[in-house]
Write a protein that holds these residues in place. Structure first.
Motif, PDB file in Angstrom:
ATOM      1  N   GLY A  90      50.862  86.263 -38.355  1.00 56.50           N
ATOM      2  CA  GLY A  90      49.981  85.116 -38.500  1.00 56.50           C
ATOM      3  C   GLY A  90      49.120  85.111 -39.761  1.00 56.50           C
ATOM      4  O   GLY A  90      48.406  86.074 -40.049  1.00 56.50           O
ATOM      5  N   ILE A  91      49.181  83.998 -40.510  1.00 59.75           N
ATOM      6  CA  ILE A  91      48.298  83.746 -41.663  1.00 59.75           C
ATOM      7  C   ILE A  91      47.990  82.252 -41.657  1.00 59.75           C
ATOM      8  O   ILE A  91      48.821  81.438 -42.072  1.00 59.75           O
ATOM      9  N   ASN A  92      46.831  81.873 -41.158  1.00 61.36           N
ATOM     10  CA  ASN A  92      46.457  80.458 -41.150  1.00 61.36           C
ATOM     11  C   ASN A  92      45.899  80.053 -42.504  1.00 61.36           C
ATOM     12  O   ASN A  92      45.144  80.816 -43.135  1.00 61.36           O
ATOM     13  N   ILE A  93      46.232  78.855 -42.918  1.00 64.03           N
ATOM     14  CA  ILE A  93      45.771  78.291 -44.191  1.00 64.03           C
ATOM     15  C   ILE A  93      45.124  76.946 -43.903  1.00 64.03           C
ATOM     16  O   ILE A  93      45.711  76.114 -43.193  1.00 64.03           O
ATOM     17  N   SER A  94      43.948  76.708 -44.450  1.00 64.62           N
ATOM     18  CA  SER A  94      43.327  75.391 -44.281  1.00 64.62           C
ATOM     19  C   SER A  94      42.700  74.928 -45.589  1.00 64.62           C
ATOM     20  O   SER A  94      42.240  75.733 -46.411  1.00 64.62           O
ATOM     21  N   VAL A  95      42.725  73.629 -45.772  1.00 68.17           N
ATOM     22  CA  VAL A  95      42.122  72.978 -46.939  1.00 68.17           C
ATOM     23  C   VAL A  95      41.205  71.876 -46.432  1.00 68.17           C
ATOM     24  O   VAL A  95      41.638  70.994 -45.670  1.00 68.17           O
ATOM     25  N   ASP A  96      39.933  71.958 -46.798  1.00 63.17           N
ATOM     26  CA  ASP A  96      38.940  70.981 -46.366  1.00 63.17           C
ATOM     27  C   ASP A  96      38.936  70.809 -44.845  1.00 63.17           C
ATOM     28  O   ASP A  96      38.845  69.696 -44.314  1.00 63.17           O
ATOM     29  N   GLY A  97      39.080  71.936 -44.144  1.00 58.08           N
ATOM     30  CA  GLY A  97      39.031  71.919 -42.691  1.00 58.08           C
ATOM     31  C   GLY A  97      40.318  71.504 -42.006  1.00 58.08           C
ATOM     32  O   GLY A  97      40.375  71.483 -40.776  1.00 58.08           O
ATOM     33  N   TYR A 155      52.820  86.139 -49.035  1.00 57.70           N
ATOM     34  CA  TYR A 155      52.654  84.705 -48.769  1.00 57.70           C
ATOM     35  C   TYR A 155      51.873  84.087 -49.924  1.00 57.70           C
ATOM     36  O   TYR A 155      50.678  84.348 -50.089  1.00 57.70           O
ATOM     37  N   SER A 156      52.568  83.296 -50.736  1.00 60.90           N
ATOM     38  CA  SER A 156      51.964  82.738 -51.946  1.00 60.90           C
ATOM     39  C   SER A 156      51.723  81.241 -51.797  1.00 60.90           C
ATOM     40  O   SER A 156      52.522  80.527 -51.185  1.00 60.90           O
ATOM     41  N   PHE A 157      50.625  80.781 -52.380  1.00 59.09           N
ATOM     42  CA  PHE A 157      50.384  79.333 -52.433  1.00 59.09           C
ATOM     43  C   PHE A 157      49.851  78.959 -53.811  1.00 59.09           C
ATOM     44  O   PHE A 157      49.147  79.739 -54.477  1.00 59.09           O
ATOM     45  N   THR A 158      50.214  77.765 -54.241  1.00 58.59           N
ATOM     46  CA  THR A 158      49.799  77.250 -55.540  1.00 58.59           C
ATOM     47  C   THR A 158      49.212  75.857 -55.360  1.00 58.59           C
ATOM     48  O   THR A 158      49.902  74.947 -54.887  1.00 58.59           O
ATOM     49  N   PRO A 159      47.929  75.660 -55.694  1.00 58.15           N
ATOM     50  CA  PRO A 159      47.367  74.301 -55.658  1.00 58.15           C
ATOM     51  C   PRO A 159      48.054  73.441 -56.724  1.00 58.15           C
ATOM     52  O   PRO A 159      47.996  73.756 -57.916  1.00 58.15           O
ATOM     53  N   VAL A 160      48.709  72.382 -56.302  1.00 62.34           N
ATOM     54  CA  VAL A 160      49.489  71.557 -57.227  1.00 62.34           C
ATOM     55  C   VAL A 160      48.602  70.546 -57.941  1.00 62.34           C
ATOM     56  O   VAL A 160      48.768  70.289 -59.147  1.00 62.34           O
ATOM     57  N   ASN A 161      47.632  69.965 -57.246  1.00 60.85           N
ATOM     58  CA  ASN A 161      46.881  68.829 -57.824  1.00 60.85           C
ATOM     59  C   ASN A 161      45.384  68.908 -57.544  1.00 60.85           C
ATOM     60  O   ASN A 161      44.707  67.875 -57.518  1.00 60.85           O
ATOM     61  N   PHE A 162      44.871  70.119 -57.316  1.00 56.99           N
ATOM     62  CA  PHE A 162      43.439  70.203 -57.032  1.00 56.99           C
ATOM     63  C   PHE A 162      42.927  71.599 -57.344  1.00 56.99           C
ATOM     64  O   PHE A 162      43.693  72.553 -57.491  1.00 56.99           O
ATOM     65  N   GLU A 163      41.638  71.689 -57.439  1.00 59.89           N
ATOM     66  CA  GLU A 163      40.953  72.984 -57.452  1.00 59.89           C
ATOM     67  C   GLU A 163      39.839  72.901 -56.425  1.00 59.89           C
ATOM     68  O   GLU A 163      39.419  71.816 -56.021  1.00 59.89           O
ATOM     69  N   GLY A 164      39.412  74.068 -55.950  1.00 64.90           N
ATOM     70  CA  GLY A 164      38.381  74.058 -54.919  1.00 64.90           C
ATOM     71  C   GLY A 164      38.559  75.220 -53.969  1.00 64.90           C
ATOM     72  O   GLY A 164      38.876  76.341 -54.402  1.00 64.90           O
ATOM     73  N   ALA A 165      38.430  74.959 -52.678  1.00 66.32           N
ATOM     74  CA  ALA A 165      38.444  76.036 -51.690  1.00 66.32           C
ATOM     75  C   ALA A 165      39.687  75.954 -50.814  1.00 66.32           C
ATOM     76  O   ALA A 165      40.081  74.883 -50.374  1.00 66.32           O
ATOM     77  N   VAL A 166      40.286  77.121 -50.599  1.00 65.42           N
ATOM     78  CA  VAL A 166      41.359  77.287 -49.606  1.00 65.42           C
ATOM     79  C   VAL A 166      40.927  78.433 -48.699  1.00 65.42           C
ATOM     80  O   VAL A 166      40.560  79.519 -49.186  1.00 65.42           O
ATOM     81  N   VAL A 167      40.972  78.195 -47.413  1.00 61.55           N
ATOM     82  CA  VAL A 167      40.545  79.203 -46.453  1.00 61.55           C
ATOM     83  C   VAL A 167      41.785  79.891 -45.871  1.00 61.55           C
ATOM     84  O   VAL A 167      42.714  79.227 -45.390  1.00 61.55           O
ATOM     85  N   LEU A 247      38.763  81.247 -50.580  1.00 61.69           N
ATOM     86  CA  LEU A 247      39.144  81.507 -51.963  1.00 61.69           C
ATOM     87  C   LEU A 247      38.846  80.284 -52.819  1.00 61.69           C
ATOM     88  O   LEU A 247      39.194  79.156 -52.454  1.00 61.69           O
ATOM     89  N   ARG A 248      38.217  80.507 -53.956  1.00 61.42           N
ATOM     90  CA  ARG A 248      38.022  79.438 -54.935  1.00 61.42           C
ATOM     91  C   ARG A 248      39.251  79.421 -55.837  1.00 61.42           C
ATOM     92  O   ARG A 248      39.513  80.390 -56.545  1.00 61.42           O
ATOM     93  N   VAL A 249      40.005  78.362 -55.771  1.00 64.34           N
ATOM     94  CA  VAL A 249      41.310  78.334 -56.439  1.00 64.34           C
ATOM     95  C   VAL A 249      41.322  77.318 -57.564  1.00 64.34           C
ATOM     96  O   VAL A 249      40.575  76.337 -57.553  1.00 64.34           O
ATOM     97  N   GLU A 250      42.194  77.574 -58.530  1.00 68.91           N
ATOM     98  CA  GLU A 250      42.374  76.677 -59.662  1.00 68.91           C
ATOM     99  C   GLU A 250      43.753  76.037 -59.615  1.00 68.91           C
ATOM    100  O   GLU A 250      44.729  76.656 -59.194  1.00 68.91           O
ATOM    101  N   GLN A 251      43.815  74.804 -60.089  1.00 65.52           N
ATOM    102  CA  GLN A 251      45.076  74.072 -60.082  1.00 65.52           C
ATOM    103  C   GLN A 251      46.134  74.813 -60.905  1.00 65.52           C
ATOM    104  O   GLN A 251      45.865  75.300 -61.997  1.00 65.52           O
ATOM    105  N   GLY A 252      47.340  74.919 -60.358  1.00 63.27           N
ATOM    106  CA  GLY A 252      48.457  75.510 -61.083  1.00 63.27           C
ATOM    107  C   GLY A 252      48.543  77.017 -61.022  1.00 63.27           C
ATOM    108  O   GLY A 252      49.558  77.595 -61.441  1.00 63.27           O
ATOM    109  N   LYS A 253      47.525  77.672 -60.523  1.00 60.55           N
ATOM    110  CA  LYS A 253      47.577  79.124 -60.408  1.00 60.55           C
ATOM    111  C   LYS A 253      48.119  79.529 -59.029  1.00 60.55           C
ATOM    112  O   LYS A 253      47.925  78.817 -58.044  1.00 60.55           O
TER     113      LYS A 253
END
Length: 772
Positions: A90-97, A155-167, A247-253
């Motif tokens: 289990g690895i839950n991922i949420s964006v803006d709740g 388990y990798s994720f890449t913000p495609v069109n935003f920066e901000g927080a991913v939980v 995590l504070r994430v940047e677009q494209g990273k």
């Protein structure tokens, strides 16, 4: 047949595009395992759609109450269920709740891939949340073949069109339930939970038998190659622990969560040491890192393939299928622990309880004999030896005496736990398969020490059972065996089933041969065995000789075929081709009464006996019986096609052999029976290997000699398979005109083709022209 949704690739299983209707099938097909534990291809992140959550630990089971309305003497009191264990992925991922959930979010570019060559499950997709933010996900996971109590996830994720927080919330959850629980109850109680930054452990015990399992996790997060310092919030409740990181994430990273799990059970550790052992495994895995763990794991898979791979030239779908079958066989059983065995669903589902059937000796043993170290097959036999006392107790419950043994139809620990009377009490031919497994092992390996170390005691106990199970018929002047079910389970409570009677007398005859060998070569060991087993050699062997010479073997003089059982010719004999399509399979459309009265055969029965004892029958006999029985066979057992493929190949029915092979090769990949969502048919996968190697490759053993009699399907250009043979490793290459045997070892080997014997020097080869 379901519409094919998986791509054809010779080394991979690939699913392109997301269709929730296929998900539970894919959970089975893309399962991973390492012999010690297994995991269905459930998602790491939240999924609210239809799913069969499944994480299984070998040897851990639960004696579930059975749904039977009455009890009779000898009935088992429980059914052993393989247990859904801790959800460690289990690895839950949420964006803006909002949770990442493929059942709720918009999904595109979905791809799921199982790399069978290296044992890696991967998945990638784009997911758009309701606020329009998009993540690109790439996940990889494996269960280590080298460290068989360790699992790893990248388990990798890449913000495609935003920066901000991913939980991100990695967790361990032991609050699980079995899909097949009869009473909708949960089988685990909490023992202990511990959690701290970037780690946690949960330990639970079964509500019966007190099996305990601990799971520990360690995790870290990296951006590219740089590890991120984490300050997680921890959570702990009954049977659950988690860490949550914002995590504070940047677009494209790209950000990667590396999660490592150690899973231990009381099968292998003292309960007081379980949690520490699991945490140590997870800690060491994280110290070494995902890439190093994967490299050693992938190399171990390549080593397995080096002595087991099959190459089919000219049929990519068949090529993919045979590797898929081999892959899952190795994921299910590695042979390192003689307490473990091969369940019909392996680690891919819960149906049939995941217990041991006669499938192991009849279908799986040949695969492991020919593709692995001799010790692996030996451990499969030792498993039965270790259960001998339980088999004797099973027979005692049914009124047998003097050390007679009836091995169970279904078991986890040697006790019978199958609750259908026509199977539990009557499908006693399983005893014969276990005896045959000893014979098959010895003739393949020439490990005759096995006979005095383990084999004789099992053979004696089974022979004692057969001697008590028959009775003398004054009317017929023959010994008869009444009230049995043969391999064809569409017949119950029949008398003098050919296959069962044949297995009984053969077992006694083989035991007599073993006695002679032990008296000649191991007299001291034999004397101790006689004393240990209270064996009255003169009296008991005299009785066996009498039974062997006077057993009733049903035979029709007119058609010159063996009869499946007494009275078989009284049936309305007609071919399965006369059945309407809408009536198939008959087990889903006919009443049981109608099936039992019909002539239709579920799987090889008489033909199973002719396959086992091919060396005792000429081809004309095999052909007559094949021509009589195969047309009435509906092949509604996954174990049915392989025996027919082999026999059809032997008698020159190449087109029929290939037609039947198609029923077994892609049974699960193409979901022929529309039941793959419940798990895969692991033991019939061994039958697929038999179809290729023993059928089309023509490999057989006659009087302890290796023989080849190949018959290649017309559409195949060539067949290449590996074969371990008494210390040698042979690479067999078959075309329509040639047979080439390469010895890729330092041990000389020999084989027979036609009337000639050929010796292959160490690291040498022989190429022969095939005769028409």
């Amino acid at each position: 047949m379901e519409k094919r949704y998986l791509e054809i690739d010779e080394w991979k299983i690939v699913e392109e595009g997301w269709d929730p209707a296929n998900h539970m099938k894919s959970e089975s097909i893309f399962s991973i395992g390492n012999g010690r534990m297994g995991q269905r291809a459930n998602f790491e992140e939240t999924y609210s759609g239809n799913t069969l959550q499944g994480s299984y630990v070998a040897g851990v089971y639960y004696p579930d109450k059975t749904k039977v309305g009455w009890w009779k003497n000898g009935y088992p009191e429980y059914f052993a269920k393989v247990l859904n264990s801790v959800n460690w992925i289990g690895i839950n991922i949420s964006v803006d709740g909002e949770q990442l959930d493929l059942n709720a979010c918009a999904v595109s570019n979905f791809r799921r891939e199982l790399d069978m060559q290296h044992g890696l499950l991967s998945r990638s997709f784009d997911v758009k949340f309701t606020n329009g933010k998009t993540l690109r996900i790439d996940s990889k996971r494996f269960l280590s073949l080298v460290r068989d109590e360790v699992g790893a996830i990248a388990y990798s994720f890449t913000p495609v069109n935003f920066e901000g927080a991913v939980v991100v919330t990695p967790y361990l959850d032991f609050d699980v339930e079995n899909h097949d629980a009869n009473w909708e109850e949960k089988f685990w109680d909490s023992v202990e939970e511990r959690v701290a930054a970037q780690k946690g452990t949960v330990t639970a015990k079964t509500k019966k038998l007190d099996f305990q399992v601990s799971a520990a996790m360690r995790f870290e997060v990296a951006e590219g190659d740089q590890h991120i310092t984490l300050y997680p919030n921890t959570d702990q409740r009954e049977k659950f622990v988690s860490n949550t990181v914002e995590l504070r994430v940047e677009q494209g990273k790209t950000y990667t969560i590396y999660k490592y799990a150690g899973i231990t059970s009381s099968m292998n550790y003292k309960t007081k040491d379980l949690a520490l052992a699991a945490d140590t495994l997870a800690s060491e895995a994280m110290r070494d890192g995902f890439d190093a763990l994967y490299e050693e794991h992938a190399n171990a898979w390549l080593e397995k393939w080096s002595t087991s791979d099959i190459i089919i030239d000219g049929d990519p779908a068949a090529q993919q299928a045979i590797r898929f079958n081999i892959f899952h066989l190795f994921q299910t059983f590695t042979g390192v622990d003689p307490r473990l065995n091969i369940g019909p669903k392996g680690f891919t589902g819960e149906k049939y309880g995941g217990s041991t059937y006669w499938d192991t000796e009849a279908y799986c043993l040949p695969f492991y004999l020919s593709t692995t170290d001799q010790s692996v097959a030996r451990n499969l036999l030792i498993y039965r030896y270790n259960h001998l006392q339980k088999a004797i107790e099973n027979a005692e419950k049914l009124g047998f005496t003097n050390g007679a043994a009836l091995y169970p139809m279904v078991t986890m620990n040697g006790e019978e736990c199958h609750n259908e009377w026509e199977i539990t009490f009557e499908e006693i031919h399983r005893n014969g398969a276990i005896a045959y497994g000893i014979f098959n092992y010895v003739r393949h390996t020439l490990d005759r020490d096995y006979l005095h170390e383990y084999g004789f005691e099992v053979l004696l106990a089974i022979s004692r059972f057969w001697a008590q199970r028959v009775n003398w018929s004054e009317a017929r002047g023959k010994y008869v065996m009444l009230g049995v079910t043969g391999p064809n389970e569409y017949e119950n409570n029949v008398n003098n089933n050919f296959y069962t009677n044949k297995m009984a007398t053969w077992t006694m005859a083989y035991t007599l041969e073993v006695i002679d060998e032990l008296k000649e070569n191991h007299p001291d060991a034999y004397a101790k065995l006689v004393e240990k087993t209270h064996f009255d050699e003169e009296t008991e062997t005299k009785e066996w000789h009498e039974i062997i010479a006077n057993i009733a073997i049903p035979f029709d003089d007119k058609q010159q075929v063996y009869l499946q059982q007494d009275g078989f010719l009284d049936k309305d004999l007609r071919p399965a081709s006369s059945l309407a399509v809408e009536e198939r399979p008959i087990n889903q459309h006919w009443s049981w009464d109608r099936i039992l009265r019909s002539c239709f055969i579920k799987q090889a029965d008489v033909l199973q006996g002719l396959y086992f004892f091919e060396h005792q029958y000429d081809k004309a006999t095999i052909r007559r019986n094949f021509d009589f029985y195969e047309p009435m066979t509906v092949h509604e057992s996954s174990l049915s096609p392989c025996v027919h493929v082999i026999l059809a190949s032997r008698i020159g029915y190449g087109e029929k052999a290939y037609e039947l092979y198609l029923r077994t090769a892609r049974l699960d990949l193409d979901d022929y029976n529309r039941e793959v969502h419940e798990g895969l048919h692991i033991t019939s996968m061994a039958g697929t290997w038999m179809s290729v190697v023993q059928g089309f490759g023509g490999m057989k053993i006659i009087k302890e000699k290796l023989v080849f009699e190949p018959l290649l399907p017309e559409g195949w250009k060539a067949l290449h398979f590996m074969l371990r043979w008494r210390g040698a490793v042979l690479k067999v290459n078959v075309t329509h005109s040639t047979l080439k045997v390469e010895n890729v070892s330092d041990v000389e080997a020999e084989f027979h083709y036609g009337p000639h014997v050929h010796r292959v020097a160490a690291n040498g080869e022989i190429k022969l022209e095939l005769t028409k």
